[in-house]
Design an enzyme around this catalytic site. Sequence first.
Site, PDB file in Angstrom:
ATOM      1  N   THR A 127       6.796  -2.954  -1.947  1.00  0.00           N
ATOM      2  CA  THR A 127       7.664  -2.660  -0.805  1.00  0.00           C
ATOM      3  C   THR A 127       7.232  -3.410   0.449  1.00  0.00           C
ATOM      4  O   THR A 127       6.038  -3.689   0.625  1.00  0.00           O
ATOM      5  CB  THR A 127       7.642  -1.137  -0.525  1.00  0.00           C
ATOM      6  N   ASP A 128       8.185  -3.674   1.333  1.00  0.00           N
ATOM      7  CA  ASP A 128       7.843  -4.305   2.620  1.00  0.00           C
ATOM      8  C   ASP A 128       6.983  -3.393   3.495  1.00  0.00           C
ATOM      9  O   ASP A 128       6.345  -3.849   4.442  1.00  0.00           O
ATOM     10  CB  ASP A 128       9.115  -4.737   3.374  1.00  0.00           C
ATOM     11  N   GLU A 129       6.976  -2.075   3.157  1.00  0.00           N
ATOM     12  CA  GLU A 129       6.223  -1.136   3.998  1.00  0.00           C
ATOM     13  C   GLU A 129       4.724  -1.399   3.970  1.00  0.00           C
ATOM     14  O   GLU A 129       3.997  -0.910   4.842  1.00  0.00           O
ATOM     15  CB  GLU A 129       6.518   0.313   3.591  1.00  0.00           C
ATOM     16  N   TYR A 154       2.297   6.956   1.742  1.00  0.00           N
ATOM     17  CA  TYR A 154       3.088   6.240   0.721  1.00  0.00           C
ATOM     18  C   TYR A 154       2.774   4.750   0.738  1.00  0.00           C
ATOM     19  O   TYR A 154       2.421   4.163  -0.293  1.00  0.00           O
ATOM     20  CB  TYR A 154       4.598   6.461   0.951  1.00  0.00           C
ATOM     21  N   LYS A 158       0.956   2.257  -2.045  1.00  0.00           N
ATOM     22  CA  LYS A 158       1.590   1.050  -2.615  1.00  0.00           C
ATOM     23  C   LYS A 158       0.711  -0.180  -2.335  1.00  0.00           C
ATOM     24  O   LYS A 158       0.531  -1.041  -3.202  1.00  0.00           O
ATOM     25  CB  LYS A 158       2.998   0.838  -2.040  1.00  0.00           C
TER      26      LYS A 158
HETATM   27  P1  NAD Z   1      12.670   6.889  -7.222  1.00  0.00           P
HETATM   28  O1  NAD Z   1      11.845   7.930  -6.551  1.00  0.00           O
HETATM   29  O2  NAD Z   1      14.151   6.993  -7.181  1.00  0.00           O
HETATM   30  O3  NAD Z   1      12.264   6.805  -8.768  1.00  0.00           O
HETATM   31  C1  NAD Z   1      10.945   6.860  -9.202  1.00  0.00           C
HETATM   32  C2  NAD Z   1      10.950   7.081 -10.708  1.00  0.00           C
HETATM   33  O4  NAD Z   1       9.577   7.086 -11.159  1.00  0.00           O
HETATM   34  C3  NAD Z   1      11.551   8.440 -11.125  1.00  0.00           C
HETATM   35  O5  NAD Z   1      12.425   8.268 -12.223  1.00  0.00           O
HETATM   36  C4  NAD Z   1      10.339   9.273 -11.535  1.00  0.00           C
HETATM   37  O6  NAD Z   1      10.624  10.233 -12.551  1.00  0.00           O
HETATM   38  C5  NAD Z   1       9.391   8.179 -12.043  1.00  0.00           C
HETATM   39  N1  NAD Z   1       7.977   8.594 -11.987  1.00  0.00           N
HETATM   40  C6  NAD Z   1       7.331   9.172 -10.942  1.00  0.00           C
HETATM   41  N2  NAD Z   1       6.044   9.431 -11.281  1.00  0.00           N
HETATM   42  C7  NAD Z   1       5.884   8.986 -12.555  1.00  0.00           C
HETATM   43  C8  NAD Z   1       4.777   8.959 -13.452  1.00  0.00           C
HETATM   44  N3  NAD Z   1       3.580   9.464 -13.096  1.00  0.00           N
HETATM   45  N4  NAD Z   1       4.942   8.410 -14.675  1.00  0.00           N
HETATM   46  C9  NAD Z   1       6.160   7.913 -15.046  1.00  0.00           C
HETATM   47  N5  NAD Z   1       7.238   7.928 -14.257  1.00  0.00           N
HETATM   48  C10 NAD Z   1       7.108   8.461 -13.016  1.00  0.00           C
HETATM   49  O7  NAD Z   1      12.163   5.514  -6.625  1.00  0.00           O
HETATM   50  P2  NAD Z   1      12.986   4.184  -6.234  1.00  0.00           P
HETATM   51  O8  NAD Z   1      13.528   4.344  -4.866  1.00  0.00           O
HETATM   52  O9  NAD Z   1      13.879   3.837  -7.353  1.00  0.00           O
HETATM   53  O10 NAD Z   1      11.785   3.134  -6.140  1.00  0.00           O
HETATM   54  C11 NAD Z   1      11.316   2.481  -7.324  1.00  0.00           C
HETATM   55  C12 NAD Z   1      10.188   1.541  -6.964  1.00  0.00           C
HETATM   56  O11 NAD Z   1      10.639   0.574  -6.027  1.00  0.00           O
HETATM   57  C13 NAD Z   1       8.987   2.238  -6.308  1.00  0.00           C
HETATM   58  O12 NAD Z   1       7.811   1.660  -6.813  1.00  0.00           O
HETATM   59  C14 NAD Z   1       9.149   1.938  -4.823  1.00  0.00           C
HETATM   60  O13 NAD Z   1       7.894   1.886  -4.190  1.00  0.00           O
HETATM   61  C15 NAD Z   1       9.806   0.568  -4.874  1.00  0.00           C
HETATM   62  N6  NAD Z   1      10.686   0.230  -3.739  1.00  0.00           N
HETATM   63  C16 NAD Z   1      11.678   1.087  -3.348  1.00  0.00           C
HETATM   64  C17 NAD Z   1      12.551   0.706  -2.321  1.00  0.00           C
HETATM   65  C18 NAD Z   1      13.690   1.608  -1.881  1.00  0.00           C
HETATM   66  O14 NAD Z   1      14.374   1.284  -0.912  1.00  0.00           O
HETATM   67  N7  NAD Z   1      13.965   2.720  -2.549  1.00  0.00           N
HETATM   68  C19 NAD Z   1      12.390  -0.538  -1.682  1.00  0.00           C
HETATM   69  C20 NAD Z   1      11.330  -1.374  -2.093  1.00  0.00           C
HETATM   70  C21 NAD Z   1      10.503  -0.982  -3.138  1.00  0.00           C
HETATM   71  O1  DAU Z   2      11.334  -0.418   3.072  1.00  0.00           O
HETATM   72  C1  DAU Z   2      11.334  -0.033   1.734  1.00  0.00           C
HETATM   73  C2  DAU Z   2      11.163   1.463   1.637  1.00  0.00           C
HETATM   74  O2  DAU Z   2      12.400   2.050   2.011  1.00  0.00           O
HETATM   75  C3  DAU Z   2      10.732   1.926   0.248  1.00  0.00           C
HETATM   76  O3  DAU Z   2       9.458   1.418  -0.048  1.00  0.00           O
HETATM   77  C4  DAU Z   2      10.712   3.460   0.169  1.00  0.00           C
HETATM   78  O4  DAU Z   2      10.433   3.872  -1.170  1.00  0.00           O
HETATM   79  C5  DAU Z   2      12.080   3.972   0.569  1.00  0.00           C
HETATM   80  O5  DAU Z   2      12.081   5.397   0.557  1.00  0.00           O
HETATM   81  C6  DAU Z   2      12.466   3.458   1.954  1.00  0.00           C
HETATM   82  O6  DAU Z   2      11.606   4.038   2.977  1.00  0.00           O
HETATM   83  P1  DAU Z   2      12.176   4.514   4.398  1.00  0.00           P
HETATM   84  O7  DAU Z   2      11.233   5.495   4.969  1.00  0.00           O
HETATM   85  O8  DAU Z   2      12.563   3.344   5.223  1.00  0.00           O
HETATM   86  O9  DAU Z   2      13.550   5.213   3.893  1.00  0.00           O
HETATM   87  P2  DAU Z   2      14.250   6.603   4.303  1.00  0.00           P
HETATM   88  O10 DAU Z   2      15.603   6.601   3.673  1.00  0.00           O
HETATM   89  O11 DAU Z   2      13.362   7.777   4.073  1.00  0.00           O
HETATM   90  O12 DAU Z   2      14.427   6.451   5.876  1.00  0.00           O
HETATM   91  C7  DAU Z   2      15.159   5.354   6.424  1.00  0.00           C
HETATM   92  C8  DAU Z   2      15.104   5.483   7.945  1.00  0.00           C
HETATM   93  O13 DAU Z   2      15.870   6.627   8.337  1.00  0.00           O
HETATM   94  C9  DAU Z   2      13.706   5.718   8.495  1.00  0.00           C
HETATM   95  O14 DAU Z   2      13.577   5.040   9.733  1.00  0.00           O
HETATM   96  C10 DAU Z   2      13.626   7.228   8.714  1.00  0.00           C
HETATM   97  C11 DAU Z   2      15.065   7.587   9.043  1.00  0.00           C
HETATM   98  N1  DAU Z   2      15.512   8.938   8.597  1.00  0.00           N
HETATM   99  C12 DAU Z   2      15.295   9.291   7.296  1.00  0.00           C
HETATM  100  C13 DAU Z   2      15.699  10.512   6.829  1.00  0.00           C
HETATM  101  C14 DAU Z   2      15.438  10.929   5.396  1.00  0.00           C
HETATM  102  C15 DAU Z   2      16.190   9.769   9.486  1.00  0.00           C
HETATM  103  O15 DAU Z   2      16.402   9.422  10.665  1.00  0.00           O
HETATM  104  N2  DAU Z   2      16.604  10.991   9.012  1.00  0.00           N
HETATM  105  C16 DAU Z   2      16.382  11.413   7.731  1.00  0.00           C
HETATM  106  O16 DAU Z   2      16.766  12.552   7.383  1.00  0.00           O
END
Ligand code: NAD
Ligand code: DAU
Length: 338
Positions: A127-129, A154, A158
Amino acid sequence: MGTEVLVTGGAGFIGGNFVQYMVEKYPDYEIYNLDLLTYAGDLTKHKEIEKKSNYHFLKADIADEKIINELFSVHNFDYVIHFAAESHVDRSITDPGIFVQTNVLGTQVLLEAAKEFGITKFVHVSTDEVYGELDFDPTTFFTEDTPIQPNSPYSASKASSDLLVRAYHETFNLPVNITRCSNNYGPYHFPEKLIPLTISRVLNDQKVPVYGDGKNIRDWLHVIDHCIAIDLVMHKGENGEVYNVGGHNERTNLEVVKTIINTLGKSEDLIEYVKDRLGHDKRYAIDPSKLESLGWQPTYKFETGIAQTIQWYLDNKGWWERIISGEYQNYFENQYSK
Ligand code: NAD
Ligand code: DAU
């Protein structure tokens, strides 16, 4: 035997979209979805691909060394595409331990199995985070050379897993890539995250919690464009390299929430400013030029992607209504009662 691809976390949001994309695109690949089915995992999304002979599901915990080694000894995985993780920043603030267990230890268990049994490529989906935050100067971006400076439990977990992946490449010559993507949106996004949370709450005429002043910026990418990027990196990425993924789609949280409210024809009075997230990163923005040099370009414009996503949530109410009516409801009430 043909090419075997192990996708961890394939019951989640991005992993789930990736599994569906791969099963359809590569009928001659065997796609193994390995997932523990935590609160974020859901297999009902795979009703269609379950009928395909190249899709397989394995229920397992990536941090369970014994089971992971058994699976690697039975199968002959060519690729490991590693999505499984605890993914929600707010949960990492209230309960960080499981983030270390799954994201750090789980990744190390997979790396060790990949080293022992041999693979063609290990793609670690990060992730970019991990880069921390940028200020509001619109000319600054995260590049692959930006120092790692995570701010939340988190992103620290990562970043730790990224460093282990790097170490397995440097020490054992394991063929790896790390991808660092910006915020994804699209179908099957779990309704704890900003975009699906806003859509589901606006549709139910409920208040939308906006943290702080709503001016924090995220760089949004459609999940399918992330899947296309990973497909490219797994096949064409240079061993040991990191690739940033992002489509130059910066929006303040307030802009995103207002877009959804206005598209659904509801009132902006639904916005409720709430206490800010602890350690809330100001701005993320990706420079994707290294990935573009491999031939990647985003296919979705944000305006089209968000409109289609809102429509998807309208057409698939059953999926998210089931989720928000269960255990998730307790999480949401605890989260916003503080
Ligand atoms: P998500 O939370 O929707 O899904 C995570 C999945 O992992 C779930 O199906 C869960 O059951 C499974 N899981 C959790 N713990 C586990 C374990 N111990 N063993 C096996 N499976 C397990 O997550 P997402 O948003 O789809 O993100 C997927 C990946 O992409 C993550 O690694 C996250 O860091 C990365 N990522 C997410 C975003 C985003 O915007 N959501 C952006 C950049 C990178
Ligand atoms: O940048 C990539 C990341 O994006 C991934 O690595 C993470 O897994 C993914 O969850 C996401 O993280 P963020 O914290 O950016 O996403 P989230 O949807 O939780 O929040 C997006 C923005 O909105 C953040 O600035 C917090 C704000 N927010 C979030 C929630 C849930 C609110 O203002 N209100 C809310 O209720």
